[in-house]
Enzyme design. Structure first.
Site, short mmCIF file in Angstrom:
data_model
loop_
_atom_site.label_atom_id
_atom_site.label_comp_id
_atom_site.label_asym_id
_atom_site.label_seq_id
_atom_site.Cartn_x
_atom_site.Cartn_y
_atom_site.Cartn_z
N ASP A 186 1.12 -1.15 0.09
CA ASP A 186 -0.15 0.08 -0.03
C ASP A 186 0.98 1.29 0.13
O ASP A 186 1.71 1.37 0.99
CB ASP A 186 -0.95 -0.10 1.40
N GLU A 278 -2.14 -1.64 -5.93
CA GLU A 278 -3.37 -1.03 -6.25
C GLU A 278 -3.16 -0.25 -7.59
O GLU A 278 -2.27 0.00 -8.08
CB GLU A 278 -3.70 0.17 -5.20
N ASP A 360 -2.96 1.98 6.85
CA ASP A 360 -2.19 1.52 5.45
C ASP A 360 -1.65 0.08 5.76
O ASP A 360 -1.99 -0.59 4.80
CB ASP A 360 -0.77 2.57 5.54
#
Length: 434
Positions: A186, A278, A360
């Site tokens: 992340d 992501e 996170d």
């Protein structure tokens, strides 16, 4: 020797040209730019006359390096307009400027070689150029017959000239140190990356660290007598020196950023068999004027780009979560989904199981759990045979798999609020909504 795989790899070396060679490099870059602009003007004229996108009117024998780049740009524009090209739309090529566009030229034929001392390269028309660094890494592969040079591109970046060799390399197959392990990554601004293992990579903030020097250098440049195209005024020597200093400062920031990102992505690809990231809308994120500079300094898109080919080199797998996957809103312990989670809330508190975790870290664990899902909203690189591309970005449809709140007391014994070891997935329950 074990099994090998053929990949396309680039090697970039800094040059130390003489003043005469620098003038020759600028001349060749100018010729490439002129060929590009001439071909673009010819194409635009014929497009207006015939109203046909493919009526370029360029003979095959005239495809020099400048025209080759134009054809590539025109192909990208045509594919983007017809919907064959993914990603943001590509506009019609524009004319290159001597002052705005970087100086570069590409050689595909002729004498392209690295000399025996590995400190000089020979390029067509330019002759022998001295390298600022040794090219032994590429020279050893060429001598062993495991690399073949396809083209060489000379480009000025900042105040330094570089030569980049596009090569076809026969690399030995590698395996990650932990081939069965899965790691979720992340990325963010406060911390550059948070791994599902709990490791955090600090954000070095190279641009912020050099901002004071950049401001002073830019202010010094603004006080010098620069060029004026309206009056034909030439820049002063002091303006040229200040300009060179500013370019060097910006190049140093970019080099430090690229060095850190390469070290991070190389370590992830060489350690873990599966890396999950992501799909961020970076172009939309930088529209926030308060965060644009900090986001641009992180290099989110570069991290994903480097992981895409480095995982292939290491026989790993890259999983890219859908842009609309709510990794920050899902509880990594029980799978409950929050309706809203403002950006300023940095601690994730689950109202179902009571788990308290860094925002996170919770997102990275959800990304790691996503590696076991190969359905809607997940892109895998390299793509397995028969895999259909996702196409344009879209929200996850309601018929896909979504994480829902698990009723209290239904979690397996000893598993509530915990994250499994690497290589496994979290105890999410996935239901198909009809």
């Amino acid at each position: 020797m074990g099994p090998t795989v053929i990949v396309n790899q680039g090697y970039r070396f800094a040059l130390d040209p003489t003043p005469a060679q620098q003038r020759a490099l600028v001349s060749h870059a100018g010729a490439s730019r002129k060929a590009f602009n001439w071909a673009l003007g010819l194409v635009k004229m014929q497009l207006d006359q015939r109203e046909a996108e493919r009526s370029y009117g360029i003979a095959t024998g005239e495809l020099t390096s400048g025209i080759r780049n134009l054809v590539r740009g025109l192909d990208a524009w045509r594919d983007s307009k017809s919907g064959k090209r993914k990603g943001p739309s590509v506009r019609f090529p524009r004319f290159k400027s001597k002052h705005r566009d970087p100086l570069s030229c590409t050689f595909t034929t002729g004498a392209i070689r690295i000399e025996a001392d590995r400190r000089h390269v020979t390029l067509p028309r330019l002759g022998m150029l001295r390298l600022h660094e040794s090219a032994r890494k590429l020279a050893r592969r060429i001598e062993a017959g495991t690399a073949r040079v396809l083209s060489a591109t000379v480009k000025r970046d900042g105040n330094r000239w570089f030569v980049s060799f596009a090569c076809e390399v026969d690399k030995a197959e590698r395996t990650p140190a932990r081939p069965d392990a899965v790691v979720g990554v992340d990325v963010g601004v406060s911390q550059l990356a948070v791994l599902s293992t709990g490791e955090t990579i600090a954000n070095p903030r190279h641009l912020a660290a050099a901002s004071r020097h950049l401001r002073r250098t830019a202010r010094r440049l603004s006080r010098r007598i620069g060029p004026d195209r309206r009056t034909g005024q030439k820049p002063s020597k002091r303006w040229l020196r200040a300009k060179a200093e500013l370019c060097h400062a910006h190049a140093r920031v970019a080099n430090r950023r690229h060095d850190g990102l390469h070290k991070l992505t190389s370590r992830l690809a060489a350690t873990y068999g599966t890396v999950v990231v992501e799909h961020l809308n970076v172009a939309g994120m930088v529209r926030n004027r308060r965060l644009a500079r900090a986001i641009s300094d992180c290099g989110f898109a570069t991290i994903r780009q480097q992981l895409t080919y480095k995982t292939v080199w290491n026989a790993g797998r890259l999983v890219v979560a859908d842009r609309w996957y709510p990794s920050s809103k899902i509880c990594s312990g029980c799978g409950a989904v929050k309706a809203k989670l403002p950006l300023h809330v940095r601690l994730f508190v689950c109202t179902a199981c009571g788990m308290r975790l860094d925002r996170d870290l919770n997102a990275s664990r959800n990304l790691a759990a996503l590696a076991s899902i190969t359905g809607t909203g997940v892109a895998v690189y390299p793509q397995p045979q028969g895999w259909n591309g996702r196409g344009a970005d879209r929200k996850i449809p309601t018929t896909g798999q979504v994480a829902v709140k698990r009723p209290p007391g239904t979690a397996p014994a000893g598993k509530t609020g915990t994250v499994p070891p690497q290589g496994e997935t979290s105890n999410h329950e996935l239901f198909r909504v009809h």
